[in-house]
Design an enzyme around this catalytic site. Structure first.
Site, PDB file in Angstrom:
ATOM      1  N   LYS A  23     -11.511   3.740  -3.323  1.00 52.85           N
ATOM      2  CA  LYS A  23     -11.464   3.231  -1.942  1.00 52.85           C
ATOM      3  C   LYS A  23     -10.596   4.137  -1.061  1.00 52.85           C
ATOM      4  CE  LYS A  23      -8.195   0.201  -0.743  1.00 52.85           C
ATOM      5  NZ  LYS A  23      -7.364   0.462   0.438  1.00 52.85           N
ATOM      6  N   ASN A  24      -9.446   4.550  -1.599  1.00 53.17           N
ATOM      7  CA  ASN A  24      -8.526   5.325  -0.769  1.00 53.17           C
ATOM      8  C   ASN A  24      -8.949   6.784  -0.602  1.00 53.17           C
ATOM      9  OD1 ASN A  24      -7.066   3.101  -0.143  1.00 53.17           O
ATOM     10  ND2 ASN A  24      -5.405   3.487  -1.605  1.00 53.17           N
ATOM     11  N   ARG A  94      -5.531  -1.042   8.172  1.00 54.45           N
ATOM     12  CA  ARG A  94      -4.634   0.101   8.236  1.00 54.45           C
ATOM     13  C   ARG A  94      -5.376   1.437   8.156  1.00 54.45           C
ATOM     14  NH1 ARG A  94       0.750   1.644   9.390  1.00 54.45           N
ATOM     15  NH2 ARG A  94       1.181   3.510   8.207  1.00 54.45           N
ATOM     16  N   CYS A 118      -2.773  -4.605   5.195  1.00 59.54           N
ATOM     17  CA  CYS A 118      -2.028  -5.447   4.238  1.00 59.54           C
ATOM     18  C   CYS A 118      -0.654  -5.834   4.763  1.00 59.54           C
ATOM     19  CB  CYS A 118      -1.767  -4.649   2.963  1.00 59.54           C
ATOM     20  SG  CYS A 118      -3.116  -4.608   1.839  1.00 59.54           S
ATOM     21  N   ARG A 123       5.248  -0.981   7.936  1.00 57.36           N
ATOM     22  CA  ARG A 123       4.202   0.037   8.059  1.00 57.36           C
ATOM     23  C   ARG A 123       4.160   0.723   9.426  1.00 57.36           C
ATOM     24  NH1 ARG A 123      -0.955  -1.286   4.577  1.00 57.36           N
ATOM     25  NH2 ARG A 123      -0.698   0.893   4.074  1.00 57.36           N
ATOM     26  N   PRO A 124       5.247   1.430   9.739  1.00 56.55           N
ATOM     27  CA  PRO A 124       5.282   2.141  11.019  1.00 56.55           C
ATOM     28  C   PRO A 124       4.289   3.295  11.046  1.00 56.55           C
ATOM     29  CG  PRO A 124       7.171   2.730   9.640  1.00 56.55           C
ATOM     30  CD  PRO A 124       6.429   1.658   8.901  1.00 56.55           C
ATOM     31  N   ILE A 125       4.063   3.867  12.244  1.00 55.66           N
ATOM     32  CA  ILE A 125       3.161   5.034  12.315  1.00 55.66           C
ATOM     33  C   ILE A 125       3.886   6.241  12.943  1.00 55.66           C
ATOM     34  CG2 ILE A 125       1.051   3.614  12.361  1.00 55.66           C
ATOM     35  CD1 ILE A 125       0.760   4.400  15.339  1.00 55.66           C
ATOM     36  N   ASP A 126       5.246   6.193  12.869  1.00 53.89           N
ATOM     37  CA  ASP A 126       6.021   7.264  13.503  1.00 53.89           C
ATOM     38  C   ASP A 126       5.747   8.641  12.894  1.00 53.89           C
ATOM     39  OD1 ASP A 126       7.295   5.970  11.298  1.00 53.89           O
ATOM     40  OD2 ASP A 126       9.109   7.112  11.686  1.00 53.89           O
ATOM     41  N   ASP A 316       0.648   1.043  -5.808  1.00 53.33           N
ATOM     42  CA  ASP A 316      -0.552   0.202  -5.866  1.00 53.33           C
ATOM     43  C   ASP A 316      -0.776  -0.393  -7.266  1.00 53.33           C
ATOM     44  OD1 ASP A 316      -0.935   0.760  -3.220  1.00 53.33           O
ATOM     45  OD2 ASP A 316      -2.524   2.226  -3.522  1.00 53.33           O
ATOM     46  N   ILE A 338       8.893   1.881  -2.073  1.00 53.42           N
ATOM     47  CA  ILE A 338       7.980   2.410  -1.040  1.00 53.42           C
ATOM     48  C   ILE A 338       7.743   1.421   0.096  1.00 53.42           C
ATOM     49  CG2 ILE A 338       5.708   3.467  -0.640  1.00 53.42           C
ATOM     50  CD1 ILE A 338       6.050   4.731  -3.388  1.00 53.42           C
ATOM     51  N   ARG A 409     -11.436  -6.488  -0.791  1.00 50.00           N
ATOM     52  CA  ARG A 409     -11.235  -5.306   0.049  1.00 50.00           C
ATOM     53  C   ARG A 409     -11.240  -4.018  -0.782  1.00 50.00           C
ATOM     54  NH1 ARG A 409      -5.813  -5.437   2.482  1.00 50.00           N
ATOM     55  NH2 ARG A 409      -6.445  -3.300   2.853  1.00 50.00           N
TER      56      ARG A 409
HETATM   57  C1  EPZ Z   1      -1.520   4.656   1.616  1.00 49.14           C
HETATM   58  O1  EPZ Z   1      -0.962   3.885   2.675  1.00 49.14           O
HETATM   59  C2  EPZ Z   1      -2.525   3.752   0.932  1.00 49.14           C
HETATM   60  N1  EPZ Z   1      -3.546   3.386   1.887  1.00 49.14           N
HETATM   61  C3  EPZ Z   1      -1.818   2.520   0.364  1.00 49.14           C
HETATM   62  O2  EPZ Z   1      -2.767   1.748  -0.344  1.00 49.14           O
HETATM   63  C4  EPZ Z   1      -0.733   2.983  -0.603  1.00 49.14           C
HETATM   64  O3  EPZ Z   1      -0.020   1.859  -1.058  1.00 49.14           O
HETATM   65  C5  EPZ Z   1       0.216   3.946   0.103  1.00 49.14           C
HETATM   66  O4  EPZ Z   1      -0.529   5.045   0.687  1.00 49.14           O
HETATM   67  C6  EPZ Z   1       1.251   4.571  -0.828  1.00 49.14           C
HETATM   68  O5  EPZ Z   1       0.607   5.269  -1.854  1.00 49.14           O
HETATM   69  C7  EPZ Z   1      -4.578   4.202   2.083  1.00 49.14           C
HETATM   70  O6  EPZ Z   1      -4.724   5.254   1.474  1.00 49.14           O
HETATM   71  C8  EPZ Z   1      -5.610   3.738   3.050  1.00 49.14           C
HETATM   72  P1  EPZ Z   1       2.259   5.931   3.398  1.00 49.14           P
HETATM   73  P2  EPZ Z   1      -0.163   4.612   3.850  1.00 49.14           P
HETATM   74  O7  EPZ Z   1       2.123   6.497   4.759  1.00 49.14           O
HETATM   75  O8  EPZ Z   1      -0.698   5.981   4.020  1.00 49.14           O
HETATM   76  C9  EPZ Z   1       6.602   5.096   5.250  1.00 49.14           C
HETATM   77  C10 EPZ Z   1      -3.928  -0.173  -0.896  1.00 49.14           C
HETATM   78  O9  EPZ Z   1      -3.584  -1.274  -1.393  1.00 49.14           O
HETATM   79  N2  EPZ Z   1       6.012   5.528   6.529  1.00 49.14           N
HETATM   80  O10 EPZ Z   1       2.057   6.864   2.239  1.00 49.14           O
HETATM   81  O11 EPZ Z   1      -0.162   3.698   5.003  1.00 49.14           O
HETATM   82  C11 EPZ Z   1       6.006   3.778   4.795  1.00 49.14           C
HETATM   83  O12 EPZ Z   1       6.625   2.687   5.437  1.00 49.14           O
HETATM   84  C12 EPZ Z   1      -3.098   0.453   0.183  1.00 49.14           C
HETATM   85  O13 EPZ Z   1      -4.957   0.433  -1.212  1.00 49.14           O
HETATM   86  C13 EPZ Z   1       6.815   5.600   7.652  1.00 49.14           C
HETATM   87  O14 EPZ Z   1       8.024   5.311   7.617  1.00 49.14           O
HETATM   88  O15 EPZ Z   1       1.272   4.698   3.235  1.00 49.14           O
HETATM   89  C14 EPZ Z   1       6.224   3.843   3.311  1.00 49.14           C
HETATM   90  O16 EPZ Z   1       7.554   3.492   3.027  1.00 49.14           O
HETATM   91  C15 EPZ Z   1      -1.991  -0.402   0.631  1.00 49.14           C
HETATM   92  N3  EPZ Z   1       6.251   6.003   8.821  1.00 49.14           N
HETATM   93  C16 EPZ Z   1       6.046   5.339   2.995  1.00 49.14           C
HETATM   94  O17 EPZ Z   1       6.235   6.016   4.233  1.00 49.14           O
HETATM   95  C17 EPZ Z   1       4.935   6.345   8.905  1.00 49.14           C
HETATM   96  O18 EPZ Z   1       4.482   6.712   9.998  1.00 49.14           O
HETATM   97  C18 EPZ Z   1       4.698   5.724   2.424  1.00 49.14           C
HETATM   98  O19 EPZ Z   1       3.656   5.205   3.256  1.00 49.14           O
HETATM   99  C19 EPZ Z   1       4.131   6.261   7.773  1.00 49.14           C
HETATM  100  C20 EPZ Z   1       4.690   5.848   6.567  1.00 49.14           C
END
Ligand code: EPZ
Length: 430
Positions: A23-24, A94, A118, A123-126, A316, A338, A409
């Site tokens: 999926k990812n 997301r 989820c 889950r910020p987007i900074d 995950d 995480i 999902r």
């Molecule tokens: C991806 O989410 C996956 N989603 C998640 O899977 C997975 O749990 C996660 O990576 C970690 O492996 C998809 O691939 C669609 P990150 P993502 O950006 O990209 C922080 C599932 O169940 N962060 O790697 O959103 C964040 O808070 C889903 O399939 C910021 O601070 O995760 C976290 O602590 C759920 N600012 C860390 O980084 C940001 O702008 C890693 O998050 C972005 C992230």
């Protein structure tokens, strides 16, 4: 209308179950098809809720989406317009953040609300915003008025002179952050270098697809990725990689239920740490090239597990491991640094008779082995959805999952596939 699952526990699981496409990997690759007006063909597409939504969003943008076979889809994004992005659907998932990179690269502008998804933390987007602003993109944020109230933020990303290749250094490993920048950079002017790049198998699969489209990418799978922008990309055909998270989930499920199960199409190379951990904990595994055979083991002692970015044990898989830990001897420390909202499923396990102390948002101590009993449960996120199914199969009696949307999902027809190896699960459409 949501479905519920009724699980009768303690069945003997026996037989072969195969892993579906990731999926990812599928979600960013679907977004990447928007980088070209030529047709792209994706095979091994998992038929799961998040993928269906991504395809629906792509269709609403104006792309032609045709299934050639059950899991093989042709996407032609010739006549798409970024202003047709469906805000309601974006709000719900997301993964929709992944539309920013390709739409910016192709059209130089995109308006998008804060993506949903989820409930596993803030889950910020900074990281995405900082990276894009480095690449010559201006970002404006404003409140979207809904029924007279300010209910969500909308971001306007704008690159009137095109996306610029730059050095982007992330503050931490981010999967979708890396994917978004990689996609935007394929059509940028000049070279982009991503430092602290995520290395997950799905990030690598996206890079492979982009290369088939003609992108110039080096270093995927390492923490530094270099992308030299091209004027345009072409259509490509791609077989989505098998899902190492689903494979890990099924292996843990088989160990927890003391089953005799062969998990096929398992990307074992991507699961080395998990498999080592399970083996050293006492699980009986026979690891092949692309399969894992689980046989009933004796005593299980896990001790501690920490979720980490790839190649570590993934966050995950933390929830399935939490369920397994209720069946292990002694204390197990679960540490997931995480996301801060990923231990909520443990409260559900306590309702089923587990002995778990949640120490803080990132750590919990599980005392085992405990007999779990059935209950009526509401998993809050996708991976918790899978974990509760495992718990229901381990437990005595009947477990009711009142809303199976979360598991649907990310796991294709999970109930049907588990029933084929002996599980007793009924799906009820309410
Ligand atoms: C991806 O989410 C996956 N989603 C998640 O899977 C997975 O749990 C996660 O990576 C970690 O492996 C998809 O691939 C669609 P990150 P993502 O950006 O990209 C922080 C599932 O169940 N962060 O790697 O959103 C964040 O808070 C889903 O399939 C910021 O601070 O995760 C976290 O602590 C759920 N600012 C860390 O980084 C940001 O702008 C890693 O998050 C972005 C992230």
């Amino acid at each position: 209308m949501t479905d519920k699952l009724i699980i009768e526990g303690k069945s003997k699981l026996e037989g072969v179950i195969d892993v579906k496409g990731s999926k990812n990997a599928a979600t960013p690759i679907i977004a990447a098809t928007l980088l070209t007006s030529s047709p792209c063909i994706l095979d091994n597409v998992p038929l799961v809720g998040d993928v269906e939504k991504m395809l629906e969003i792509v269709k609403k943008l104006g792309a032609e989406v045709d299934f050639i076979e059950k899991r093989k889809v042709k996407i032609t994004a010739k006549n798409i317009s970024p202003e047709k992005l469906d805000f309601d659907m974006i709000n719900k998932m997301r993964s929709s953040i992944l539309f920013i990179g390709p739409l910016l690269a192709r059209f130089g502008t995109v308006r998008i609300p804060q993506p949903g998804g989820c409930i596993i933390g803030s889950r910020p987007i900074d990281f995405h915003i900082n990276a894009f602003s480095k690449m010559g993109i201006t970002i404006e944020e404003f409140g979207l008025k809904k029924n007279g109230s300010r209910s969500s933020n909308v971001y306007h990303f704008n690159a009137p002179k095109g996306v610029k290749g730059k050095e982007v250094v992330f503050d931490g490993f981010s999967v979708t952050g890396t994917e978004n920048v990689m996609m935007a950079a394929t059509l940028a002017k000049g070279k982009t270098t991503i430092k602290i790049a995520a290395t997950e198998p799905h990030v690598q699969d996206l890079a492979l697809f982009l290369k088939k489209m003609g992108a110039n990418i080096k270093g995927e799978g390492t923490s530094t990725i270099e992308i030299k922008g091209r004027k345009e990309l072409t259509g490509a055909e791609h077989f989505i990689c098998y899902d190492y998270i689903e494979a890990g989930t099924l292996i843990i499920l088989a160990v927890a239920t003391k089953g005799s199960v062969c998990i096929e199409n398992a990307p074992v190379e991507n699961l080395k740490l998990l498999l080592n951990k399970l083996k050293s904990s006492g699980a009986k595994l026979k690891i092949g090239k692309s399969s894992v055979v689980v046989s009933p083991g004796k005593k299980l002692v896990i001790d501690r597990v920490q979720a980490m970015p790839y190649p570590g044990i993934p966050t995950d898989l933390q929830a399935p491991i939490g369920v397994l830990s209720t069946q292990a001897e002694g204390l197990t420390l679960i540490h997931d640094p995480i996301f801060e909202g990923r231990l909520k499923y443990l409260e559900e396990l306590n309702k089923m008779g587990a002995e778990i102390v949640i120490c803080d948002p990132h750590r919990a101590i599980i005392n085992g082995p405990t007999k779990l009993h059935g209950g009526k449960l509401d998993p809050l996120d996708l991976r918790a959805g899978a974990a509760i199914i495992i718990a229901g199969l381990v437990a005595d009696g009947t477990t009711v999952i009142r809303d199976v949307t979360q598991a649907d999902r990310g796991y294709e027809e999970i109930d049907k596939r588990l029933c084929k190896i002996g599980a007793r699960i009924k799906r009820i459409n309410r």
